[in-house]
Design an enzyme around this catalytic site. Structure first.
Site, short mmCIF file in Angstrom:
data_model
loop_
_atom_site.label_atom_id
_atom_site.label_comp_id
_atom_site.label_asym_id
_atom_site.label_seq_id
_atom_site.Cartn_x
_atom_site.Cartn_y
_atom_site.Cartn_z
N LYS A 190 -4.71 -83.02 -16.34
CA LYS A 190 -3.89 -83.58 -17.43
C LYS A 190 -2.43 -83.65 -16.96
O LYS A 190 -2.06 -83.04 -15.96
CB LYS A 190 -4.04 -82.73 -18.69
C1 LIG Z 1 -9.62 -83.08 -21.39
C2 LIG Z 1 -10.01 -83.50 -22.74
C3 LIG Z 1 -10.53 -82.60 -23.69
C4 LIG Z 1 -10.96 -81.20 -23.36
O1 LIG Z 1 -10.04 -80.41 -22.72
P1 LIG Z 1 -10.53 -79.18 -21.82
O2 LIG Z 1 -9.24 -78.44 -21.57
O3 LIG Z 1 -11.12 -79.74 -20.58
O4 LIG Z 1 -11.49 -78.37 -22.59
C5 LIG Z 1 -10.76 -83.05 -24.98
N1 LIG Z 1 -10.53 -84.32 -25.32
C6 LIG Z 1 -10.07 -85.23 -24.44
C7 LIG Z 1 -9.83 -86.63 -24.90
C8 LIG Z 1 -9.81 -84.86 -23.12
O5 LIG Z 1 -9.36 -85.77 -22.25
#
Ligand SMILES: *Cc1c(COP(=O)(O)O)cnc(C)c1O
Length: 376
Positions: A190
């Protein structure tokens, strides 16, 4: 033949090199204190990220998935409740709804932003609808104005899935602060990535913030005295320490991604004007943070293979919408029912957009795409 150049989809090592000393120092500090869970480092991060977002409350949790789950648990969602989610997102958006016992109601997307279609949401609302989960896919705001209005008209809660959208705005306001809850992920890929799993819940009101804090620690204000059934949704101090270092760079990294997006637009116009490729569009009032730069391409799978064999990292987010996943077959939504999501699943491709990407690499990506279509 060896590719001329290697352009990975993401290059975390390039991001890490200039901040290595600060990260190592921050992690060492946590290890020296031996305070590993929650504590002062997490509290300091919560205060700093709340200020960055302009959020009333920011609560550090164990992952983006857990951020969604704990927000849904705070609303007491359960069997008989319906929660409207776009059928096109990362799995957690719908998976968490199911885990509460509520029913995910899957709706189609609008094709330009790939975010949920507000008219489809309107048609999906019933007397059992308790919440709507807009996803700000790829780092661009869903249509929050009409959505929040629609939700309040029906007395329905809004949980923003802002996992891909930290620092993105709509009319100058940070995403994640527009609904009752905002859920963020700090998964390493992210825009603000931890050194492992971590996440964040932002909340508008004091009462819900207190609930999330309680649920984060198994519903126990006082250890071993449980007012509610919560979970272990605690953030690790090492993650907070790393995130505090990286948060100071986030705006510069975001601006670099945005410049790279503009550079792709210029390069495609110059080098590949006739390629059957649609570039992502930044809609009015939005600050897109480009967690992903997602194109639509003719013969997508062949293009993906061509790019990879020429050293260019790329990925399909997401190849299978929720309604076509085996685990959601029980919802009974047939193939063809949500056509825009199905079309996006077949046509979209994410290209490298990370902050450290340079012009020569981007030019190579675009030339490789132009060459693919030229020989077709
Ligand atoms: C990455 C992501 C998540 C989940 O996040 P994690 O930290 O991997 O559990 C949820 N929703 C979206 C749209 C994502 O891109």
């Amino acid at each position: 033949m060896q590719p001329v150049m290697q352009v990975p989809l993401l290059d975390l090592a390039a991001q890490y090199a200039p901040i290595r000393d600060a990260v190592v120092e921050a992690v060492t500090h946590v290890v020296d204190t031996q305070k590993f869970i929650l504590g002062p480092e997490v509290e300091a991060f919560e205060a700093e990220v709340a200020a960055y977002l302009g959020a009333s409350h920011a609560i550090g949790v164990s992952s983006g998935t857990d951020a969604l789950l704990v927000a849904m648990m705070a609303l007491d969602l359960g069997p008989g409740d319906e929660v409207i989610v776009p059928t096109y997102s990362f799995f957690a958006t719908a998976g968490c709804v199911s885990r509460t016992g509520a029913t995910p109601v899957l709706v189609d997307i609008e094709p330009v932003s790939c975010n949920l279609d507000i008219d489809a949401v309107r048609r999906a609302i019933t007397s059992r609808t308790r919440a709507i989960v807009p996803v700000h896919l790829y780092g661009q705001a869903a249509d929050m104005g009409p959505l929040v209005a629609l939700a309040s008209e029906h007395g329905v809660e809004v949980i923003e899935d802002a996992a891909q959208a930290i620092g993105a705005t709509l009319d100058g306001q940070a995403l994640g602060t527009l609904g009752r809850f905002g859920c963020f992920s700090f998964y390493p890929s992210k825009n603000l990535g931890a050194a492992g799993d971590a996440g964040l819940v932002t909340v508008k009101d004091d009462e819900m913030a207190a609930r999330v804090r309680l649920l984060r620690v198994h519903g126990a204000q006082r250890t071993y005295h449980h007012e509610k059934v919560g979970g272990n949704f605690r953030m690790a101090a090492i993650q907070a320490a790393v995130l505090r270092v990286k948060l100071r760079h986030l705006e510069a990294w975001t601006e670099a991604r945005r410049r790279n997006a503009d550079r792709y637009r210029r390069l495609f116009a110059a080098i590949a004007p006739d390629s059957p490729v649609l570039l992502p569009v930044q809609l009015p009032g939005r600050r897109h943070i480009y967690n992903q730069f997602v194109i639509r391409a003719a013969r997508r799978d062949a293009l993906r293979d061509h790019l990879r064999s020429h050293g260019v990292g790329c990925e399909v987010y997401y190849p299978v919408p929720f309604h076509l996943q085996p685990c959601f077959a029980y919802l009974g939504v047939p193939a063809g029912a949500l056509p825009e999501a199905e079309r996006a699943a077949a046509e979209t491709l994410a290209l490298p957009i990370y902050s450290e990407l340079d012009e020569a690499q981007q030019q190579y990506v675009v030339e490789t795409i132009a060459a693919f279509y030229a020989k077709a």
